[in-house]
Design a protein around this motif. Structure first.
Motif, PDB file in Angstrom:
ATOM      1  N   PHE A 207       0.831  -1.203   0.000  1.00  0.00           N
ATOM      2  CA  PHE A 207       0.000   0.000   0.000  1.00  0.00           C
ATOM      3  C   PHE A 207       0.869   1.257   0.000  1.00  0.00           C
ATOM      4  O   PHE A 207       2.077   1.208   0.216  1.00  0.00           O
ATOM      5  CB  PHE A 207      -0.930   0.012   1.220  1.00  0.00           C
TER       6      PHE A 207
ATOM      7  N   THR B 214       0.392   3.166   5.875  1.00  0.00           N
ATOM      8  CA  THR B 214       0.478   2.181   6.947  1.00  0.00           C
ATOM      9  C   THR B 214      -0.757   1.286   6.978  1.00  0.00           C
ATOM     10  O   THR B 214      -1.891   1.771   6.906  1.00  0.00           O
ATOM     11  CB  THR B 214       0.633   2.888   8.299  1.00  0.00           C
ATOM     12  N   VAL B 215      -0.526  -0.020   7.105  1.00  0.00           N
ATOM     13  CA  VAL B 215      -1.619  -0.982   7.245  1.00  0.00           C
ATOM     14  C   VAL B 215      -2.099  -0.954   8.691  1.00  0.00           C
ATOM     15  O   VAL B 215      -1.319  -1.145   9.628  1.00  0.00           O
ATOM     16  CB  VAL B 215      -1.154  -2.395   6.854  1.00  0.00           C
TER      17      VAL B 215
ATOM     18  N   THR C 280      -5.732  -6.122   9.121  1.00  0.00           N
ATOM     19  CA  THR C 280      -5.663  -7.139   8.072  1.00  0.00           C
ATOM     20  C   THR C 280      -5.811  -8.526   8.692  1.00  0.00           C
ATOM     21  O   THR C 280      -5.532  -8.716   9.884  1.00  0.00           O
ATOM     22  CB  THR C 280      -4.336  -7.053   7.301  1.00  0.00           C
TER      23      THR C 280
ATOM     24  N   THR D 113       1.575  -9.292   7.838  1.00  0.00           N
ATOM     25  CA  THR D 113       2.185  -8.025   7.460  1.00  0.00           C
ATOM     26  C   THR D 113       3.678  -8.201   7.252  1.00  0.00           C
ATOM     27  O   THR D 113       4.344  -8.994   7.936  1.00  0.00           O
ATOM     28  CB  THR D 113       1.940  -6.956   8.536  1.00  0.00           C
TER      29      THR D 113
ATOM     30  N   GLU E  45       5.436  -2.070   7.433  1.00  0.00           N
ATOM     31  CA  GLU E  45       4.259  -1.290   7.803  1.00  0.00           C
ATOM     32  C   GLU E  45       3.230  -1.165   6.687  1.00  0.00           C
ATOM     33  O   GLU E  45       2.084  -0.823   6.955  1.00  0.00           O
ATOM     34  CB  GLU E  45       4.695   0.124   8.232  1.00  0.00           C
ATOM     35  N   SER E  46       3.623  -1.447   5.436  1.00  0.00           N
ATOM     36  CA  SER E  46       2.720  -1.154   4.323  1.00  0.00           C
ATOM     37  C   SER E  46       2.461  -2.328   3.401  1.00  0.00           C
ATOM     38  O   SER E  46       1.846  -2.143   2.347  1.00  0.00           O
ATOM     39  CB  SER E  46       3.296   0.014   3.494  1.00  0.00           C
TER      40      SER E  46
ATOM     41  N   ALA F  64      -5.589   0.178   4.969  1.00  0.00           N
ATOM     42  CA  ALA F  64      -4.414   1.041   5.104  1.00  0.00           C
ATOM     43  C   ALA F  64      -4.881   2.486   5.184  1.00  0.00           C
ATOM     44  O   ALA F  64      -5.881   2.869   4.565  1.00  0.00           O
ATOM     45  CB  ALA F  64      -3.455   0.847   3.938  1.00  0.00           C
TER      46      ALA F  64
ATOM     47  N   TYR G 247      -3.920   6.426   4.602  1.00  0.00           N
ATOM     48  CA  TYR G 247      -3.062   7.472   4.041  1.00  0.00           C
ATOM     49  C   TYR G 247      -3.912   8.396   3.180  1.00  0.00           C
ATOM     50  O   TYR G 247      -5.018   8.040   2.763  1.00  0.00           O
ATOM     51  CB  TYR G 247      -1.898   6.884   3.229  1.00  0.00           C
TER      52      TYR G 247
END
Length: 303
Positions: free
Chosen positions: A166, A169-170, A173, A177, A180-181, A199, A201
């Motif tokens: 992404f 930041t996630v 889920t 992971t 972080e993304s 996520a 942002y």
């Protein structure tokens, strides 16, 4: 006879500043399009997908059939191979052992292109597999949702992994992971599974709006200041023409002149009437005084 009037001299206005103002005003509608959310530039997704199977499944290893619409944003390489990425963590560590297939790497896919990945993965597997993927945005949250129906695949024979990166930041889920993304899902063959990830942002399509708003505001202020400066610099400095009383009278319409003459005559009549009344009153007072004096004289004679 009317006095001829001559127009005041005009100062020539330079063309360059005027044309510059016109050009800037014409650009405002075009620049205002930058303040609206773009339909082609927005959330973008990157990552990779691995599909592999045991060599005894068929004469050829699973591979991807990439449509021309996203061919420029993806690449397909054999798996395992020199270009293969590290094995995703999670799931059964032996699930990929001894299997061969293909790896699809995608970069900066739009939301619409990202939704095509599910059909691409399904076509790389047997007819008994169906995978769907999709992404939506709500405010600052980007949601990826998907399903994997692999009930037609023989367990321990196939391997599928999906990794999505992404732009932020996630925050939630059901996958694994990576940093972080990035999130990885490894659905089990012979079962059904679901994918979900959120996520947080800002929307890239509208992230630049505050800067564009400030720029347009300053541009408009600059145009107003430029126009005001031009108007002040080239204002008419000649003396104002003030017509005389005779010219103002001559310029009046006929009925206005007649009404003015009638008013003047009425005013003169009223003034003459008042003067006549005052003279008559004074004459009457004088006659009365003379009569009184005569009467006094006659009385004195008789005495």
């Amino acid at each position: 006879m009317r006095t001829p009037r001559f127009p005041a001299p005009r100062f020539p206005v330079p063309r360059v500043p005027v044309l510059a103002c016109v050009a800037l005003l014409a650009l405002i509608p075009l620049l205002s399009g930058c303040l609206t959310r773009s339909s082609t530039v927005g959330d973008q997704f990157s990552g990779f997908i691995v599909v592999a199977a045991s060599p005894n499944v068929g004469p050829a290893a699973p591979t991807f059939d990439v449509p021309a619409s996203i061919a420029g944003s993806v690449s397909v390489t054999p798996y395992p191979g020199d270009a293969a990425v590290e094995r995703p963590s999670g799931g059964n560590p032996n699930a990929i052992t001894g299997k061969v297939g293909s790896q699809l790497t995608f970069t900066n896919l739009t939301t619409g292109q990202f939704s095509q990945l599910g059909d691409i993965i399904s076509s790389a597997l047997d007819a008994g597999a169906t995978i769907t993927l999709g992404a939506t945005r709500r405010g600052e949250i980007v949601r990826v949702r998907g399903t994997a129906t692999l009930t037609g695949l023989t367990p321990q024979t196939y391997y599928v992994s999906i990794t999505v990166e992404f732009g932020g930041t996630v925050v939630a889920t059901n996958g694994t992971t990576a940093g972080e993304s990035a999130v990885t899902w490894i659905p089990e063959p012979g079962q059904s599974d679901e994918f979900n990830a959120d996520a947080k942002y800002a929307d890239p399509a509208t992230a630049a709006m505050p800067g564009w708003t400030t720029f347009l505001a300053l541009l408009c202020l600059g145009i107003v200041a430029l126009v005001g400066a031009i108007a002040y610099r080239f204002r008419d400095r000649s003396a104002r023409y003030v017509p005389s009383g005779a010219e103002r009278v001559a310029d009046r319409p006929g009925f206005v002149t007649k009404l003015g003459d009638f008013a003047q005559r009425q005013k003169a009549k009223r003034a003459h009437g008042r003067a006549t009344s005052t003279a008559d009153a004074a004459t009457g007072d004088g006659s009365t005084g003379s009569g009184a004096v005569g009467a006094d004289t006659d009385a004195a004679d008789r005495d």
